[in-house]
Design a protein around this motif. Structure first.
Motif, short mmCIF file in Angstrom:
data_model
loop_
_atom_site.label_atom_id
_atom_site.label_comp_id
_atom_site.label_asym_id
_atom_site.label_seq_id
_atom_site.Cartn_x
_atom_site.Cartn_y
_atom_site.Cartn_z
N VAL A 143 4.99 -4.95 6.46
CA VAL A 143 5.37 -4.22 5.24
C VAL A 143 4.70 -4.90 4.05
O VAL A 143 5.24 -5.83 3.46
CB VAL A 143 6.91 -4.21 5.06
N GLY A 144 3.51 -4.42 3.73
CA GLY A 144 2.75 -5.00 2.64
C GLY A 144 2.84 -4.17 1.38
O GLY A 144 3.55 -3.15 1.31
N PRO A 145 2.10 -4.56 0.36
CA PRO A 145 2.13 -3.87 -0.94
C PRO A 145 1.81 -2.38 -0.85
O PRO A 145 2.45 -1.59 -1.55
CB PRO A 145 1.07 -4.62 -1.76
N ASP A 146 0.86 -2.00 -0.02
CA ASP A 146 0.51 -0.58 0.09
C ASP A 146 1.68 0.24 0.61
O ASP A 146 1.97 1.32 0.10
CB ASP A 146 -0.71 -0.37 0.98
N GLU A 147 2.36 -0.30 1.64
CA GLU A 147 3.52 0.41 2.18
C GLU A 147 4.67 0.46 1.18
O GLU A 147 5.34 1.49 1.06
CB GLU A 147 4.00 -0.26 3.49
N LEU A 148 4.89 -0.65 0.47
CA LEU A 148 5.96 -0.68 -0.52
C LEU A 148 5.72 0.38 -1.60
O LEU A 148 6.63 1.13 -1.95
CB LEU A 148 6.06 -2.07 -1.15
N HIS A 149 4.51 0.42 -2.11
CA HIS A 149 4.17 1.43 -3.13
C HIS A 149 4.31 2.84 -2.57
O HIS A 149 4.84 3.73 -3.24
CB HIS A 149 2.74 1.23 -3.64
N ALA A 150 3.82 3.06 -1.36
CA ALA A 150 3.86 4.41 -0.77
C ALA A 150 5.29 4.89 -0.59
O ALA A 150 5.61 6.06 -0.89
CB ALA A 150 3.11 4.42 0.56
N VAL A 151 6.16 4.03 -0.10
CA VAL A 151 7.56 4.43 0.11
C VAL A 151 8.23 4.71 -1.23
O VAL A 151 8.94 5.72 -1.38
CB VAL A 151 8.33 3.36 0.91
N LEU A 152 8.01 3.85 -2.21
CA LEU A 152 8.59 4.06 -3.53
C LEU A 152 8.09 5.37 -4.14
O LEU A 152 8.88 6.18 -4.63
CB LEU A 152 8.28 2.88 -4.45
N ARG A 153 6.78 5.60 -4.09
CA ARG A 153 6.23 6.84 -4.64
C ARG A 153 6.79 8.06 -3.92
O ARG A 153 7.15 9.05 -4.55
CB ARG A 153 4.69 6.85 -4.53
#
Length: 162
Positions: A143-153
């Protein structure tokens, strides 16, 4: 005592002098008020500014991941150490207030779908941020930054007006 500052976020010290942040970003100012202000951040649509502000609470890099691990240890300790509970509750209230303010401003700007229960959506988004933080701390390789941003968006997309 307050420590370093980031974009719209004041980072504080947890009891006992342990540097930390409410999931990687949110601490509370002296007087119990959260530092970030949501007004004016959501102009025409729920999106960029809201994502950037809320993403500040996530462990998007090694430093924030470490601070999030400290936060997680602190809130876990607060479950069995009553003297820590007020500060843990203050940190949670600060995140909840930040999320609520972002949603209220988005609603005022017409960016949210009509008829949303903002109390429920505040709890849902706050829980999502906590869960993402927990997963990123426990499984940084998965669970890296890209996944965190994608889930939040994606979550914010579900709240947006058509």
């Amino acid at each position: 005592m307050l420590g370093e500052e980031g974009p719209g976020v004041r980072r504080g010290l947890l009891p006992g002098g342990v540097a930390g942040r409410r999931p990687a970003g949110l601490a509370v100012r002296a007087g119990g008020r959260p530092a970030p202000a949501a007004r004016g951040l959501v102009a025409d649509q729920l999106g960029g500014p809201a994502v950037r502000l809320l993403a500040e609470t996530l462990p998007l890099d090694a430093e924030r991941r470490e601070k999030s691990a400290l936060w997680l240890s602190f809130v876990t300790a607060a479950r069995t150490r009553p003297e820590l509970r007020p500060r843990a509750a203050e940190l949670q209230a600060g995140l909840d207030e930040l999320v609520r303010r972002v949603l209220v401003e988005a609603d005022r700007s017409g960016a949210l779908a009509p008829g949303l229960d903002l109390d429920l959506e505040t709890r849902r988004l706050s829980a999502l941020l906590d869960g993402l933080t927990l997963q990123a701390v426990q499984h940084p390789d998965l669970v890296g930054p890209d996944e965190l941003h994608a889930v939040l968006r994606r979550h914010l997309d579900t709240l947006a007006a058509s």
